[in-house]
Design an enzyme around this catalytic site. Structure first.
Site, PDB file in Angstrom:
ATOM      1  N   GLY A 164     -33.757  24.528   9.082  1.00 34.89           N
ATOM      2  CA  GLY A 164     -32.378  24.104   8.821  1.00 34.89           C
ATOM      3  C   GLY A 164     -31.923  22.877   9.591  1.00 34.89           C
ATOM      4  O   GLY A 164     -30.726  22.623   9.695  1.00 34.89           O
TER       5      GLY A 164
ATOM      6  N   GLN B 235     -36.094  20.396   4.122  1.00 34.11           N
ATOM      7  CA  GLN B 235     -35.835  20.654   2.709  1.00 34.11           C
ATOM      8  C   GLN B 235     -35.854  19.337   1.952  1.00 34.11           C
ATOM      9  O   GLN B 235     -34.874  18.586   1.954  1.00 34.11           O
ATOM     10  CB  GLN B 235     -34.479  21.338   2.551  1.00 34.11           C
ATOM     11  CG  GLN B 235     -34.178  21.719   1.120  1.00 34.11           C
ATOM     12  CD  GLN B 235     -32.695  21.873   0.861  1.00 34.11           C
ATOM     13  OE1 GLN B 235     -31.875  21.638   1.726  1.00 34.11           O
ATOM     14  NE2 GLN B 235     -32.363  22.264  -0.365  1.00 34.11           N
TER      15      GLN B 235
ATOM     16  N   ILE C 155     -29.655  28.152   7.728  1.00 30.90           N
ATOM     17  CA  ILE C 155     -29.626  27.685   6.347  1.00 30.90           C
ATOM     18  C   ILE C 155     -28.490  28.369   5.604  1.00 30.90           C
ATOM     19  O   ILE C 155     -28.342  29.594   5.679  1.00 30.90           O
ATOM     20  CB  ILE C 155     -30.984  28.008   5.679  1.00 30.90           C
ATOM     21  CG1 ILE C 155     -32.088  27.130   6.286  1.00 30.90           C
ATOM     22  CG2 ILE C 155     -30.898  27.838   4.169  1.00 30.90           C
ATOM     23  CD1 ILE C 155     -33.478  27.518   5.827  1.00 30.90           C
TER      24      ILE C 155
ATOM     25  N   TYR D 151     -13.172  29.275   2.875  1.00 33.02           N
ATOM     26  CA  TYR D 151     -14.551  29.699   3.132  1.00 33.02           C
ATOM     27  C   TYR D 151     -15.122  30.471   1.933  1.00 33.02           C
ATOM     28  O   TYR D 151     -16.318  30.440   1.675  1.00 33.02           O
ATOM     29  CB  TYR D 151     -14.633  30.499   4.427  1.00 33.02           C
ATOM     30  CG  TYR D 151     -16.000  30.436   5.090  1.00 33.02           C
ATOM     31  CD1 TYR D 151     -16.609  29.229   5.384  1.00 33.02           C
ATOM     32  CD2 TYR D 151     -16.683  31.607   5.404  1.00 33.02           C
ATOM     33  CE1 TYR D 151     -17.858  29.174   5.980  1.00 33.02           C
ATOM     34  CE2 TYR D 151     -17.928  31.565   6.001  1.00 33.02           C
ATOM     35  CZ  TYR D 151     -18.511  30.342   6.278  1.00 33.02           C
ATOM     36  OH  TYR D 151     -19.749  30.298   6.867  1.00 33.02           O
TER      37      TYR D 151
ATOM     38  N   LYS E   3     -21.842  35.485   4.061  1.00 30.05           N
ATOM     39  CA  LYS E   3     -22.057  35.769   5.488  1.00 30.05           C
ATOM     40  C   LYS E   3     -21.864  37.255   5.795  1.00 30.05           C
ATOM     41  O   LYS E   3     -22.548  37.806   6.667  1.00 30.05           O
ATOM     42  CB  LYS E   3     -21.126  34.918   6.365  1.00 30.05           C
ATOM     43  CG  LYS E   3     -21.407  33.425   6.340  1.00 30.05           C
ATOM     44  CD  LYS E   3     -22.807  33.054   6.828  1.00 30.05           C
ATOM     45  CE  LYS E   3     -22.921  31.564   7.114  1.00 30.05           C
ATOM     46  NZ  LYS E   3     -24.323  31.156   7.380  1.00 30.05           N
TER      47      LYS E   3
ATOM     48  N   ILE F  27     -18.063  23.793  13.876  1.00 30.60           N
ATOM     49  CA  ILE F  27     -18.675  22.595  14.466  1.00 30.60           C
ATOM     50  C   ILE F  27     -18.839  21.577  13.343  1.00 30.60           C
ATOM     51  O   ILE F  27     -19.282  21.933  12.244  1.00 30.60           O
ATOM     52  CB  ILE F  27     -20.063  22.923  15.069  1.00 30.60           C
ATOM     53  CG1 ILE F  27     -19.945  23.983  16.166  1.00 30.60           C
ATOM     54  CG2 ILE F  27     -20.728  21.650  15.609  1.00 30.60           C
ATOM     55  CD1 ILE F  27     -21.286  24.484  16.701  1.00 30.60           C
ATOM     56  N   LYS F  28     -18.541  20.323  13.619  1.00 30.25           N
ATOM     57  CA  LYS F  28     -18.620  19.301  12.578  1.00 30.25           C
ATOM     58  C   LYS F  28     -20.085  18.948  12.294  1.00 30.25           C
ATOM     59  O   LYS F  28     -20.725  18.242  13.063  1.00 30.25           O
ATOM     60  CB  LYS F  28     -17.855  18.057  13.020  1.00 30.25           C
ATOM     61  CG  LYS F  28     -17.493  17.151  11.875  1.00 30.25           C
ATOM     62  CD  LYS F  28     -16.520  16.081  12.332  1.00 30.25           C
ATOM     63  CE  LYS F  28     -16.076  15.180  11.195  1.00 30.25           C
ATOM     64  NZ  LYS F  28     -17.158  14.727  10.320  1.00 30.25           N
ATOM     65  N   THR F  29     -20.597  19.487  11.209  1.00 32.13           N
ATOM     66  CA  THR F  29     -21.964  19.195  10.763  1.00 32.13           C
ATOM     67  C   THR F  29     -21.891  18.773   9.293  1.00 32.13           C
ATOM     68  O   THR F  29     -20.817  18.818   8.693  1.00 32.13           O
ATOM     69  CB  THR F  29     -22.856  20.445  10.849  1.00 32.13           C
ATOM     70  OG1 THR F  29     -22.307  21.439   9.971  1.00 32.13           O
ATOM     71  CG2 THR F  29     -22.937  21.014  12.270  1.00 32.13           C
TER      72      THR F  29
ATOM     73  N   ALA G 155     -23.082  20.411   6.683  1.00 28.95           N
ATOM     74  CA  ALA G 155     -22.667  21.553   5.856  1.00 28.95           C
ATOM     75  C   ALA G 155     -21.162  21.793   5.985  1.00 28.95           C
ATOM     76  O   ALA G 155     -20.481  22.085   4.998  1.00 28.95           O
ATOM     77  CB  ALA G 155     -23.446  22.800   6.255  1.00 28.95           C
TER      78      ALA G 155
HETATM   79  O1  0WD Z   1     -19.050  25.137  11.667  1.00 29.93           O
HETATM   80  C1  0WD Z   1     -20.249  25.231  11.411  1.00 29.93           C
HETATM   81  N1  0WD Z   1     -20.977  24.155  11.216  1.00 29.93           N
HETATM   82  C2  0WD Z   1     -20.878  26.587  11.344  1.00 29.93           C
HETATM   83  C3  0WD Z   1     -22.093  26.752  10.729  1.00 29.93           C
HETATM   84  C4  0WD Z   1     -20.139  27.721  11.925  1.00 29.93           C
HETATM   85  C5  0WD Z   1     -20.843  28.976  11.824  1.00 29.93           C
HETATM   86  C6  0WD Z   1     -22.047  29.094  11.188  1.00 29.93           C
HETATM   87  N2  0WD Z   1     -22.665  27.983  10.641  1.00 29.93           N
HETATM   88  C7  0WD Z   1     -23.943  28.178   9.994  1.00 29.93           C
HETATM   89  C8  0WD Z   1     -24.082  27.641   8.588  1.00 29.93           C
HETATM   90  O2  0WD Z   1     -23.457  28.467   7.646  1.00 29.93           O
HETATM   91  C9  0WD Z   1     -25.601  27.645   8.457  1.00 29.93           C
HETATM   92  O3  0WD Z   1     -26.045  28.974   8.190  1.00 29.93           O
HETATM   93  O4  0WD Z   1     -24.948  27.512  10.711  1.00 29.93           O
HETATM   94  C10 0WD Z   1     -26.056  27.255   9.853  1.00 29.93           C
HETATM   95  C11 0WD Z   1     -26.470  25.799  10.028  1.00 29.93           C
HETATM   96  O5  0WD Z   1     -25.482  24.958   9.477  1.00 29.93           O
HETATM   97  P1  0WD Z   1     -25.025  23.547  10.064  1.00 29.93           P
HETATM   98  O6  0WD Z   1     -25.828  23.191  11.234  1.00 29.93           O
HETATM   99  O7  0WD Z   1     -23.549  23.602  10.168  1.00 29.93           O
HETATM  100  O8  0WD Z   1     -25.286  22.563   8.836  1.00 29.93           O
HETATM  101  P2  0WD Z   1     -26.429  21.478   8.434  1.00 29.93           P
HETATM  102  O9  0WD Z   1     -26.743  20.588   9.558  1.00 29.93           O
HETATM  103  O10 0WD Z   1     -25.902  20.831   7.177  1.00 29.93           O
HETATM  104  O11 0WD Z   1     -27.677  22.383   8.093  1.00 29.93           O
HETATM  105  C12 0WD Z   1     -27.714  23.313   7.046  1.00 29.93           C
HETATM  106  C13 0WD Z   1     -28.984  23.103   6.275  1.00 29.93           C
HETATM  107  C14 0WD Z   1     -28.972  22.176   5.081  1.00 29.93           C
HETATM  108  O12 0WD Z   1     -28.384  21.051   5.240  1.00 29.93           O
HETATM  109  P3  0WD Z   1     -27.595  20.383   3.957  1.00 29.93           P
HETATM  110  O13 0WD Z   1     -26.332  19.946   4.592  1.00 29.93           O
HETATM  111  O14 0WD Z   1     -28.529  19.307   3.553  1.00 29.93           O
HETATM  112  O15 0WD Z   1     -27.350  21.415   2.885  1.00 29.93           O
HETATM  113  O16 0WD Z   1     -29.424  24.193   5.546  1.00 29.93           O
HETATM  114  C15 0WD Z   1     -30.542  23.725   4.801  1.00 29.93           C
HETATM  115  C16 0WD Z   1     -30.432  22.249   4.682  1.00 29.93           C
HETATM  116  O17 0WD Z   1     -31.365  21.612   5.471  1.00 29.93           O
HETATM  117  N3  0WD Z   1     -30.599  24.243   3.458  1.00 29.93           N
HETATM  118  C17 0WD Z   1     -31.733  24.693   2.929  1.00 29.93           C
HETATM  119  N4  0WD Z   1     -32.964  24.816   3.459  1.00 29.93           N
HETATM  120  C18 0WD Z   1     -33.928  25.286   2.661  1.00 29.93           C
HETATM  121  N5  0WD Z   1     -33.726  25.632   1.383  1.00 29.93           N
HETATM  122  C19 0WD Z   1     -31.430  25.035   1.604  1.00 29.93           C
HETATM  123  C20 0WD Z   1     -32.496  25.521   0.818  1.00 29.93           C
HETATM  124  N6  0WD Z   1     -32.333  25.859  -0.466  1.00 29.93           N
HETATM  125  N7  0WD Z   1     -30.110  24.783   1.374  1.00 29.93           N
HETATM  126  C21 0WD Z   1     -29.612  24.311   2.517  1.00 29.93           C
END
Ligand code: 0WD
Length: 254
Positions: free
Chosen positions: A13, A40, A92, A155, A162, A191-193, A195
């Site tokens: 991820g 990915q 992910i 959300y 979740k 957290i600003k990411t 996703a």
């Molecule tokens: O505020 C937040 N950022 C929070 C995130 C608060 C609490 C939880 N989370 C969770 C998210 O729901 C996720 O489960 O943390 C996890 C990581 O998310 P992240 O770090 O916020 O986001 P990001 O850096 O975008 O990583 C998520 C990645 C995807 O990125 P993008 O943005 O390209 O969708 O999940 C991966 C992908 O790399 N991903 C997949 N990997 C494999 N197969 C797939 C897939 N089909 N879809 C998404």
């Protein structure tokens, strides 16, 4: 400290250097772990390769969790590389951005199914493969959010996904406990990411947490990373089936 010295872990991820997975990878490498990464698709390959290199990690290939053959191939690579595995960090999740705004009731069957597959079932699918390589026991970790427990604005289907993910943590913990494999989740504050930028009004949610969380601030990927190190290390050997909040205390606010 060398809490993870001698341990080998798979990190799934990483999208860029703001990803929670990257915060965890950095903290785990600092703690002495040897890491493998998946990406990915080709677009992310270019991002993940230099990041993995920075930590002396291995890139074990493309993995889109909607394609079970790609999950199998990544685990085959790990088996070739290490023959065993100590921990997996699953970071992910996915929902169509158009459904992370407005009303949950409008969720389509197609996006519901895809969101639950990627955000919930994929952790179970990965655990199935990891179990076979965790011959000395191990630790599975996933990431969740407070929107699983309570309604949160925008959300929507991710909250439902979740909730299912958190429930699956409990069922997996019970199934794998006899094999000394622990299964836990971190419930991270916003957290600003990449996703997160798909969620409607995300800046407002960050601000709201700054004003209202007990610590009066948001959390960082470094803080989530250090808690992740604890959960995949032997320090937490008595903990499984747990949802640990790393959210500046926001979950007590209600
Ligand atoms: O505020 C937040 N950022 C929070 C995130 C608060 C609490 C939880 N989370 C969770 C998210 O729901 C996720 O489960 O943390 C996890 C990581 O998310 P992240 O770090 O916020 O986001 P990001 O850096 O975008 O990583 C998520 C990645 C995807 O990125 P993008 O943005 O390209 O969708 O999940 C991966 C992908 O790399 N991903 C997949 N990997 C494999 N197969 C797939 C897939 N089909 N879809 C998404």
């Amino acid at each position: 400290a060398n809490l993870l010295k001698g341990k080998r872990g798979l990190v799934m991820g990483v999208a860029n250097n703001r990803s929670i997975a990257w915060g965890i990878a950095k903290a785990a490498a600092d703690a002495g772990a040897e890491l493998a990464f998946t990406y990915q698709g080709d677009a992310l390959k270019k991002r993940v390769e230099p990041l993995a290199k920075q930590l002396g990690g291995h890139v074990v290939g493309h993995c889109d969790v909607t394609d079970s053959a790609s999950i199998d191939s990544v685990f085959a690579e790990i088996e070739k590389l290490w023959g065993k595995l100590d921990f997996v960090v699953h970071c992910i999740a996915f929902s169509d951005k158009d459904e992370l705004t407005g009303r949950y009731v409008e969720t389509t069957e197609a996006n519901f199914t895809k969101s639950l597959l990627i955000s919930c079932y994929s952790f179970t699918a990965v655990t199935q493969r990891a179990e076979k390589l965790m011959t000395d026991g191990g630790s599975m970790l996933t990431l969740t959010y407070y929107g699983a427990e309570k309604w949160m604005p925008h959300y929507n289907v991710m909250g439902v996904a979740k909730a299912a993910l958190e429930s699956s943590v409990q069922y997996l913990a019970a199934d794998l406990g006899p094999s000394k494999i622990r299964v836990n989740a971190i419930s991270a504050g916003p957290i600003k990411t990449l996703a997160a930028s798909g969620i409607g009004d995300f800046r407002y949610i960050l601000r709201w947490n700054e004003y209202n969380s007990p610590l009066r601030r948001t959390v960082t990927i470094e803080e989530v990373g250090e808690t992740a190190v604890f959960l995949v290390s032997d320090m937490s050997r008595g903990i499984t089936g747990e949802i640990l909040h790393v959210d500046a205390g926001y979950h007590v606010v209600g």
